[in-house]
Design an enzyme around this catalytic site. Structure first.
Site, PDB file in Angstrom:
ATOM      1  N   HIS A  86      23.167  16.649   3.748  1.00  0.00           N
ATOM      2  CA  HIS A  86      22.693  15.379   4.281  1.00  0.00           C
ATOM      3  C   HIS A  86      23.734  14.698   5.159  1.00  0.00           C
ATOM      4  O   HIS A  86      23.392  14.057   6.160  1.00  0.00           O
ATOM      5  CB  HIS A  86      22.285  14.454   3.125  1.00  0.00           C
ATOM      6  CG  HIS A  86      20.950  14.797   2.553  1.00  0.00           C
ATOM      7  ND1 HIS A  86      20.612  14.594   1.237  1.00  0.00           N
ATOM      8  CD2 HIS A  86      19.861  15.360   3.130  1.00  0.00           C
ATOM      9  CE1 HIS A  86      19.373  14.997   1.028  1.00  0.00           C
ATOM     10  NE2 HIS A  86      18.902  15.467   2.151  1.00  0.00           N
ATOM     11  N   ARG A 131       0.110  24.692  22.331  1.00  0.00           N
ATOM     12  CA  ARG A 131      -0.052  26.079  21.902  1.00  0.00           C
ATOM     13  C   ARG A 131      -0.903  26.092  20.638  1.00  0.00           C
ATOM     14  O   ARG A 131      -0.620  25.357  19.681  1.00  0.00           O
ATOM     15  CB  ARG A 131       1.307  26.721  21.626  1.00  0.00           C
ATOM     16  CG  ARG A 131       1.198  28.186  21.198  1.00  0.00           C
ATOM     17  CD  ARG A 131       2.559  28.837  21.068  1.00  0.00           C
ATOM     18  NE  ARG A 131       3.329  28.309  19.953  1.00  0.00           N
ATOM     19  CZ  ARG A 131       4.607  28.616  19.709  1.00  0.00           C
ATOM     20  NH1 ARG A 131       5.241  29.432  20.526  1.00  0.00           N
ATOM     21  NH2 ARG A 131       5.231  28.103  18.678  1.00  0.00           N
ATOM     22  N   GLU A 140       4.730  37.373  25.202  1.00  0.00           N
ATOM     23  CA  GLU A 140       5.780  37.532  24.190  1.00  0.00           C
ATOM     24  C   GLU A 140       6.043  38.988  23.823  1.00  0.00           C
ATOM     25  O   GLU A 140       7.019  39.268  23.125  1.00  0.00           O
ATOM     26  CB  GLU A 140       5.397  36.762  22.913  1.00  0.00           C
ATOM     27  CG  GLU A 140       5.187  35.277  23.151  1.00  0.00           C
ATOM     28  CD  GLU A 140       4.512  34.611  21.973  1.00  0.00           C
ATOM     29  OE1 GLU A 140       5.222  34.050  21.125  1.00  0.00           O
ATOM     30  OE2 GLU A 140       3.263  34.662  21.914  1.00  0.00           O
ATOM     31  N   ASP A 183      10.605  35.901  21.334  1.00  0.00           N
ATOM     32  CA  ASP A 183       9.910  37.088  20.848  1.00  0.00           C
ATOM     33  C   ASP A 183       9.980  38.225  21.856  1.00  0.00           C
ATOM     34  O   ASP A 183      10.110  39.396  21.469  1.00  0.00           O
ATOM     35  CB  ASP A 183       8.452  36.757  20.520  1.00  0.00           C
ATOM     36  CG  ASP A 183       8.298  36.240  19.102  1.00  0.00           C
ATOM     37  OD1 ASP A 183       9.050  36.675  18.223  1.00  0.00           O
ATOM     38  OD2 ASP A 183       7.423  35.376  18.871  1.00  0.00           O
ATOM     39  N   ARG A 229      16.212  38.680  15.518  1.00  0.00           N
ATOM     40  CA  ARG A 229      17.240  37.684  15.865  1.00  0.00           C
ATOM     41  C   ARG A 229      17.765  36.942  14.645  1.00  0.00           C
ATOM     42  O   ARG A 229      18.785  36.267  14.719  1.00  0.00           O
ATOM     43  CB  ARG A 229      16.682  36.686  16.881  1.00  0.00           C
ATOM     44  CG  ARG A 229      15.457  35.906  16.389  1.00  0.00           C
ATOM     45  CD  ARG A 229      14.908  34.998  17.490  1.00  0.00           C
ATOM     46  NE  ARG A 229      13.768  34.212  17.058  1.00  0.00           N
ATOM     47  CZ  ARG A 229      12.514  34.607  17.140  1.00  0.00           C
ATOM     48  NH1 ARG A 229      12.236  35.791  17.651  1.00  0.00           N
ATOM     49  NH2 ARG A 229      11.515  33.835  16.733  1.00  0.00           N
ATOM     50  N   CYS A 241       9.205  29.043  27.982  1.00  0.00           N
ATOM     51  CA  CYS A 241       9.364  28.009  26.952  1.00  0.00           C
ATOM     52  C   CYS A 241      10.224  28.491  25.781  1.00  0.00           C
ATOM     53  O   CYS A 241      10.309  27.810  24.762  1.00  0.00           O
ATOM     54  CB  CYS A 241       8.010  27.541  26.434  1.00  0.00           C
ATOM     55  SG  CYS A 241       7.015  28.829  25.653  1.00  0.00           S
TER      56      CYS A 241
END
Length: 770
Positions: free
Chosen positions: A418, A554, A641, A665, A675, A709
């Site tokens: 935190h 999307r 992708e 992707d 990844r 994107c």
């Protein structure tokens, strides 16, 4: 109800184990638990007389179960049986069950009124969940009948059906005259006895998993209804909302230099002198600490919930009762407080979930706040220099002067603490995980979080030059963020923002709209599917925050690797290559139809584009367009992708308005490297020439405008290369939007040697060219 005795060499260990187990059941349903541990509060050992006294405290006509740690604990318990009344001894059962896991299982089972035999059996199975999860040999769940009637529920808990919600489930089930079973439909495990904590644990049911609840017996219907209600209440767990954070006060840089200010050392109790009324001293300290936390909560807009959590830890009735009991034995207030909260922190650190383990920081923060009040020590947050701390608590992060402190260096690793979250949200430069490097007080230190470096006695001139450069870049970029991104050779690029929560749109500076609204993130905490109206409300809020600029929504991008709580899926051996994106909805189109309805309604009021994820074939495009129906004011596109989509983009884009390349992707699938896997992640580099060649192919053959994107669009240097390749829209994370626009404005795209980048040996050579 049976009684329970815990015999251990360590008082702290026993108290912590009892504390953990007691949390699993309501206070009014807990069995009596007596502890015989340690020769005193701090000395290891076991004492047969102490065990015999504990047996007397826990004695019950239903019997007493004794859990032990090791060695002499067993001998002391056996000897204690010779000291007590033979009638009491006849009701005592010693068990070889694991101390912590067995105690949790025993307490939960005993709370339902189960017999000594049943409680002992359940305690003995305490390791079953852990063994099953880790694949240890010898775990065999007894087969059970699935039940005459059944229903399905979904696990909505963020951390799955872990110990506390599982305990609540077991308690509910055992309150009925029915045999209840659970089967995890996503893993195929089960059916198992839902009245057994250890058997429920073997399911290892995670968030989003579907459970079939079976029941038979006189009260089967009532039991099913009760489990359904409990599941609808998230099995008693509060829904965790991810806090939206905002840059406020600090520079927001990732580099800093300054004299080291060491803080966070353990509070010394050496000078404390106990008095006649330690309870009164403690009560005063707790009341003062509570007032401080309430002030922090009420003056910290984005992070009040953190301090509410600290208040809950501070005023936990069970912990306070334990401390009062210790004070009666003559222990001083600071020692009693420290022992109890140290034990609780240790419990948190032993949990499986990394996020929950980091909550131990919150426990220690509450511990030290009260200890400082008890011993009269004040700790003012530094106003300048680099604060070097073992770990950063939220209160310190919230009270730092963000306009003056140079930065914070945290020895502990982890980004979900935190304190780290609060500091970064306030724009305070921070690096975590510097380790045990020796840092003398007042010594000049510097760090560059972008490079992952921390230095003692650095080259000050070089560091200050880096700071000046990055600060100048950021200031200029933010000041000019609203200006269009027009390159020196006259190309106009649209730079948009990726949106996961509405706050992302609120905080975006200079964005030309949103190139990606991640609906699976926007509604990712919902346990039930949002209605059409609820989706419209969220889309409208994003559009308002972006002043009516176009937003690209999307459709649900879910899959086996990222399920939604209200859209459970079957477990797949390789979810990245399974039913993801549009593939899911060809089999289950109802949720997609509701979302498309919400998108159409939003498009009637504000500019909206819609795009479908994980498209591979022309047949999928045709199906999506058919489901969409009349386009009206909508522009329609797909995500590119996968390499197959990139290579056949001309066919796929024939009836579309745009395509948007998801470089995350696309890179993963092109390089065959996950990844998220540290062993191969370096291979998954978006600047790999093979990935760039696919992007170039899409631009040259799509026949429609091409956007990016993925993460590559958030890197200013990479964004320049993408623009040179012919991409006309770049959607980046909010803080990077001004920097990407600034980089584009400074560039003559005609001077970028794209041929050299496409023919480069590897990603490193591409970076060299950039």
């Amino acid at each position: 109800m049976i009684g329970i005795v815990v015999v251990s060499h360590s008082r702290a260990l026993a108290d912590a184990a009892v504390g953990l187990a007691s949390e699993m059941v309501a206070e009014d349903k807990r069995p009596v638990i007596a502890v015989a541990a340690g020769l005193d509060a701090t000395t290891f050992g076991t004492d047969a007389m102490a065990v015999s006294e504990a047996l007397g405290v826990a004695d019950s006509p239903d019997g007493v179960l004794v859990l032990l740690d090791l060695g002499s604990a067993v001998l002391s318990a056996e000897m204690a049986l010779e000291f007590v009344d033979p009638e009491v001894a006849s009701r005592v059962r010693l068990t070889s069950a694991p101390l912590v896991e067995g105690l949790v299982a025993a307490v939960v089972t005993a709370s339902t009124g189960a017999s000594l035999d049943a409680v002992a059996a359940e305690a003995a199975r305490g390791l079953a969940g852990k063994q099953d999860h880790l694949g240890d040999v010898g775990v065999v769940a007894a087969p059970v009948a699935a039940g005459d009637r059944s229903l399905e529920v979904v696990v909505g808990n963020e951390h799955g059906l872990h110990a506390r919600p599982a305990a609540r489930l077991v308690a509910v089930v055992n309150g009925f005259d029915a045999a209840v079973t659970l089967t995890d439909l996503d893993t195929g495990k089960g059916p198992v006895d839902a009245g057994s904590l250890s058997m429920v644990a073997t399911l290892n049911a995670q968030q989003g998993h579907r459970l079939r609840v079976g029941a038979s017996g006189p009260q089967a219907d009532e039991a099913l209804a009760a489990v359904e209600a409990l599941a609808a209440d998230n099995f008693g767990d509060a829904v965790v909302q991810k806090a939206a954070v905002a840059l406020a006060g600090g520079s927001g840089l990732d580099v800093a230099i300054g004299p080291a200010v060491l803080s966070g050392a353990e509070v010394s109790l050496d000078s404390y002198v106990a008095g006649d009324n330690e309870q009164a001293r403690l009560d005063t300290a707790v009341e003062t600490a509570a007032a401080e936390l309430r002030t922090l909560r009420d003056t910290t807009d984005a992070h009040g919930a953190i301090f509410d959590a600290h208040l809950a830890l501070l005023t936990d009735r069970k912990l306070l009762d334990e401390i009062r009991a210790t004070l009666v034995d003559g222990t001083s207030a600071p020692v009693a407080w420290k022992q109890t909260y140290d034990a609780l922190a240790t419990t948190f650190e032993a949990l499986d979930d990394p996020y929950q383990r980091e909550r131990a920081q919150d426990v220690r923060a509450v511990r030290d706040r009260v200890l400082r009040l008890l011993v009269g020590v004040t700790e003012e947050p530094p106003a300048d220099g680099i604060l070097v701390v073992p770990e950063l608590d939220a209160a310190t992060a919230a009270t730092l002067d963000a306009t003056k402190v140079a930065g914070v260096a945290v020895r502990a690793a982890g980004t979900t603490g935190h304190g780290v979250i609060v500091a970064r949200s306030r724009g305070i430069p921070l690096i975590a995980g510097i380790g045990d490097v020796e840092v003398p007080v007042g010594e000049m230190v510097a760090f560059d979080a972008r490079a992952g470096s921390f230095e003692v006695a650095p080259d000050a001139d070089a560091v200050r030059a880096t700071i000046a450069e990055r600060l100048g870049e950021r200031e200029r970029a933010v000041a000019e963020a609203s200006e269009p991104a027009i390159t020196r050779d006259g190309k106009h690029l649209h730079v948009l923002v990726n949106v996961g929560v509405v706050q992302d749109a609120v905080e975006a500076r200079g964005a030309d709209g949103s190139g990606l609204v991640r609906t699976e993130v926007l509604f990712g905490e919902w346990r039930a599917a949002p209605t059409v109206g609820e989706q419209v409300d969220a889309f409208r809020a994003i559009a308002r925050a972006l002043d009516g600029k176009p937003i690209t929504i999307r459709t649900w991008d879910v899959g086996g690797d990222k399920p939604l709580p209200f859209l459970p899926q079957d477990r797949e051996p390789n979810p990245f290559l399974g039913e993801r994106g549009i593939r899911v909805f060809r089999r289950r189109p109802e949720l997609l139809r509701d979302q498309l309805d919400a998108i159409r309604r939003t498009a009637a009021e504000t500019p909206v584009h819609v795009m479908f994820p994980m498209v591979t074939t022309a047949d999928e495009v045709a199906w999506a367009l058919e489901e969409l129906g009349p386009r009206d004011n909508l522009e329609v596109g797909i995500m590119v992708e996968v390499p197959a989509a990139a290579l056949r983009v001309h066919t796929l884009a024939r009836d579309l308005d745009f395509v948007s390349i998801g470089t995350n992707d696309l890179t993963q699938y092109t390089t065959a490297a996950d990844r998220t896997n540290a062993a191969v992640a370096p291979l998954a580099d978006g600047l790999d020439p093979a990935v760039l060649q696919l992007i170039s192919h899409v631009v040259q053959n799509a026949g429609v405008r091409v956007a990016v994107c993925g993460d590559l669009a958030s890197d200013p240097q990479a964004a320049v290369l993408l623009a040179a390749l012919g991409v006309t829209e770049l959607s980046a994370i909010g803080p990077q939007v001004p920097l990407v626009k600034a980089a584009l404005r400074q560039t003559d795209l005609s001077q970028i040697d794209t041929a050299a980048a496409l023919a480069a040996r590897d990603a490193a050579q591409v970076r060299g060219l950039l």
